[in-house]
Design an enzyme around this catalytic site. Structure first.
Site, mmCIF file in Angstrom:
data_model
loop_
_atom_site.group_PDB
_atom_site.id
_atom_site.type_symbol
_atom_site.label_atom_id
_atom_site.label_comp_id
_atom_site.label_asym_id
_atom_site.label_seq_id
_atom_site.Cartn_x
_atom_site.Cartn_y
_atom_site.Cartn_z
ATOM 1 N N HIS A 72 0.848 -1.204 0.000
ATOM 2 C CA HIS A 72 0.000 0.000 0.000
ATOM 3 C C HIS A 72 0.871 1.236 0.000
ATOM 4 O O HIS A 72 1.942 1.243 0.627
ATOM 5 C CB HIS A 72 -0.928 0.002 1.219
ATOM 6 C CG HIS A 72 -2.042 1.002 1.108
ATOM 7 N ND1 HIS A 72 -1.889 2.315 1.482
ATOM 8 C CD2 HIS A 72 -3.299 0.884 0.624
ATOM 9 C CE1 HIS A 72 -3.028 2.961 1.249
ATOM 10 N NE2 HIS A 72 -3.889 2.112 0.728
ATOM 11 N N ASP A 127 -7.986 -4.472 -1.122
ATOM 12 C CA ASP A 127 -8.461 -4.942 -2.428
ATOM 13 C C ASP A 127 -8.315 -6.449 -2.579
ATOM 14 O O ASP A 127 -9.081 -7.089 -3.295
ATOM 15 C CB ASP A 127 -7.696 -4.243 -3.557
ATOM 16 C CG ASP A 127 -8.024 -2.769 -3.591
ATOM 17 O OD1 ASP A 127 -9.206 -2.443 -3.689
ATOM 18 O OD2 ASP A 127 -7.103 -1.943 -3.486
HETATM 19 C C1 LIG Z 1 0.311 -0.268 -3.699
HETATM 20 C C2 LIG Z 1 1.685 0.032 -4.303
HETATM 21 C C3 LIG Z 1 1.507 0.800 -5.613
HETATM 22 C C4 LIG Z 1 2.483 0.856 -3.285
HETATM 23 O O1 LIG Z 1 3.674 1.210 -3.849
HETATM 24 P P1 LIG Z 1 4.804 2.015 -3.064
HETATM 25 O O2 LIG Z 1 4.337 2.451 -1.737
HETATM 26 O O3 LIG Z 1 5.284 3.055 -3.997
HETATM 27 O O4 LIG Z 1 5.886 0.936 -2.761
HETATM 28 P P2 LIG Z 1 7.158 0.737 -3.597
HETATM 29 O O5 LIG Z 1 6.771 0.627 -5.043
HETATM 30 O O6 LIG Z 1 8.143 1.786 -3.211
HETATM 31 O O7 LIG Z 1 7.647 -0.690 -3.108
HETATM 32 C C5 LIG Z 1 8.575 -0.905 -2.061
HETATM 33 C C6 LIG Z 1 9.318 -2.197 -2.361
HETATM 34 O O8 LIG Z 1 8.407 -3.301 -2.308
HETATM 35 C C7 LIG Z 1 8.292 -3.933 -3.586
HETATM 36 N N1 LIG Z 1 6.863 -4.161 -3.836
HETATM 37 C C8 LIG Z 1 5.866 -3.282 -3.589
HETATM 38 N N2 LIG Z 1 4.678 -3.842 -3.875
HETATM 39 C C9 LIG Z 1 4.940 -5.086 -4.304
HETATM 40 C C10 LIG Z 1 4.110 -6.144 -4.743
HETATM 41 N N3 LIG Z 1 2.803 -5.991 -4.765
HETATM 42 N N4 LIG Z 1 4.698 -7.288 -5.132
HETATM 43 C C11 LIG Z 1 6.025 -7.425 -5.095
HETATM 44 N N5 LIG Z 1 6.870 -6.468 -4.668
HETATM 45 C C12 LIG Z 1 6.335 -5.301 -4.290
HETATM 46 C C13 LIG Z 1 8.876 -2.950 -4.603
HETATM 47 O O9 LIG Z 1 9.422 -3.621 -5.702
HETATM 48 C C14 LIG Z 1 9.919 -2.230 -3.771
HETATM 49 O O10 LIG Z 1 11.053 -3.061 -3.720
HETATM 50 P P3 LIG Z 1 12.526 -2.388 -3.564
HETATM 51 O O11 LIG Z 1 12.544 -1.753 -2.205
HETATM 52 O O12 LIG Z 1 13.451 -3.553 -3.663
HETATM 53 O O13 LIG Z 1 12.671 -1.419 -4.691
HETATM 54 C C15 LIG Z 1 2.454 -1.297 -4.567
HETATM 55 O O14 LIG Z 1 2.640 -1.991 -3.359
HETATM 56 C C16 LIG Z 1 1.761 -2.178 -5.598
HETATM 57 O O15 LIG Z 1 2.002 -2.024 -6.783
HETATM 58 N N6 LIG Z 1 0.882 -3.122 -5.136
HETATM 59 C C17 LIG Z 1 0.154 -3.954 -6.042
HETATM 60 C C18 LIG Z 1 -1.079 -3.251 -6.577
HETATM 61 C C19 LIG Z 1 -2.201 -3.087 -5.573
HETATM 62 O O16 LIG Z 1 -2.535 -4.009 -4.848
HETATM 63 N N7 LIG Z 1 -2.813 -1.900 -5.565
HETATM 64 C C20 LIG Z 1 -3.905 -1.580 -4.672
HETATM 65 C C21 LIG Z 1 -3.426 -0.707 -3.566
HETATM 66 S S1 LIG Z 1 -4.702 -0.404 -2.394
#
Ligand SMILES: CC(C)(COP(=O)(O)OP(=O)(O)OC[C@H]1O[C@@H](n2cnc3c(N)ncnc32)[C@H](O)[C@@H]1OP(=O)(O)O)[C@@H](O)C(=O)NCCC(=O)NCCS
Length: 317
Positions: free
Chosen positions: A194, A252
């Site tokens: 998240h 979700d």
């Molecule tokens: C929700 C989301 C966009 C948040 O992103 P964020 O806060 O910007 O987190 P980051 O993208 O900085 O991720 C941090 C780390 O975790 C990893 N990561 C984050 N979400 C991940 C996931 N769903 N699966 C695998 N790895 C994930 C990233 O690759 C990153 O790794 P790193 O530190 O080695 O670079 C992201 O977790 C995601 O894409 N989730 C899947 C989509 C989803 O469920 N969306 C609904 C949200 S309510």
């Protein structure tokens, strides 16, 4: 709005339209029907417009669904509560007696409550931006529905379900977990992580409880998708990569599972989110319009284009 008007609106839409398209249209069209609740400076009129939106939204969403599958509309029943009434309008047919299961109604009620508001998310900000000009309340909420429609917002649980389908069977989970951890693979586990919550999303804790109740009631034995979901949840919660990066199953993930277990089609996931979020949209809209110091929203932008561009004649382009 009387139901005859609803029928008229729906007849203008193609049956294979996404229910969100129908909702944007019908909610926007409410502005052409209710002329008596549009004075945004009048507190009572704002209240009436909010009541109308919150009360109509489940009926509109259920009608959009019924219309898309070619079944007759089921009218609301005043003896049922908000969530049970919605289930009834979506799943009953005129030819048969339909009894709403209280466990399902409770799960739906929780989904609506947990989706009611979540501060400055994209659709709520859209409602606020639209309303900052003093626009018609129904048009402002239609703008919020349009924003919610996108896969990066209300469509996330749909993406989660699609991923579960892609995984298909429990034995393929390790392959997808490995892909999620691979830096060179853009694949992410949908429904995990998240932007704001770096601990378990408190909404997900409640939603998980509901998902467990619903799955126990309905059983998952015969549903491979739900089996994959349960196993994926178990593996991810115990895998060091997910623990270290604080990637918990999010709201979700669990709402997608509940919808799947309830037999709700994927294209209805976002309309259900819209039903729940209407409360929050109305609250934000009221807060903003009641504030006499509110000014029209005008985000600033930084121009990053060319400083000089020579004129090129039309014949030379
Ligand atoms: C929700 C989301 C966009 C948040 O992103 P964020 O806060 O910007 O987190 P980051 O993208 O900085 O991720 C941090 C780390 O975790 C990893 N990561 C984050 N979400 C991940 C996931 N769903 N699966 C695998 N790895 C994930 C990233 O690759 C990153 O790794 P790193 O530190 O080695 O670079 C992201 O977790 C995601 O894409 N989730 C899947 C989509 C989803 O469920 N969306 C609904 C949200 S309510």
């Amino acid at each position: 709005m009387i139901h005859e008007q609803m029928h008229m609106f729906f007849r203008g839409f193609r049956r294979d339209s996404h229910p969100m398209a129908t909702m944007v249209g019908v909610v926007g069209a409410m502005s052409a029907f209710y002329h008596d609740s549009t004075d945004v400076n009048d507190e009572r009129q704002r209240e009436i417009a909010s009541h109308r939106l919150i009360a109509k939204m489940p009926t509109i969403a259920a009608m959009a669904y019924k219309y898309s599958i070619g079944q007759p509309f089921v009218y609301p029943r005043n003896d049922l509560d908000y969530a049970a009434n919605f289930i009834h309008m979506c799943f009953s047919v005129p030819a048969e007696e339909y009894k709403v299961d209280p466990i399902l109604a409770r799960a739906m009620d929780r989904i609506f409550t947990l989706h009611a508001d979540h501060e400055q998310n994209a659709s709520t900000s859209t409602v606020r931006l639209a309303s900052s000009s003093g626009a018609n309340p129904f048009a402002c909420i239609a703008a919020g529905i349009a924003c919610l429609w996108g896969p990066a917002h209300g469509g996330a649980n749909q993406a989660c379900l699609e991923m579960l389908k892609e995984i298909g069977t429990v034995d393929r989970i390790p392959e997808f977990i490995a892909r999620a951890k691979d830096k060179n693979d853009p694949f992410r586990l949908m429904g995990f992580g998240h932007r704001v919550y770096k601990n378990m999303d408190p909404r997900a804790t409640v939603m998980k409880q509901s998902a467990d109740e619903v799955l126990e009631l309905l059983g998952v034995e015969n549903n491979p998708l739900l089996q994959v979901a349960k196993e994926l949840e178990h593996i991810a919660l115990n895998d060091p990569y997910f623990i270290e990066k604080k990637l918990f199953p999010n709201v979700d993930f669990y709402s997608g599972i509940i919808y799947e277990a309830l037999g709700i089609p994927v294209n209805m996931f976002t309309p259900m989110f819209a039903v729940g979020r209407t409360v929050g949209w109305c609250a934000h809209w009221n807060e903003m319009t009641a504030d006499t110091t509110t000014r029209i929203a005008r985000p600033r932008q930084v121009y990053t284009g060319a400083a000089v561009r020579d004129y090129v004649g039309v014949d030379k382009r």
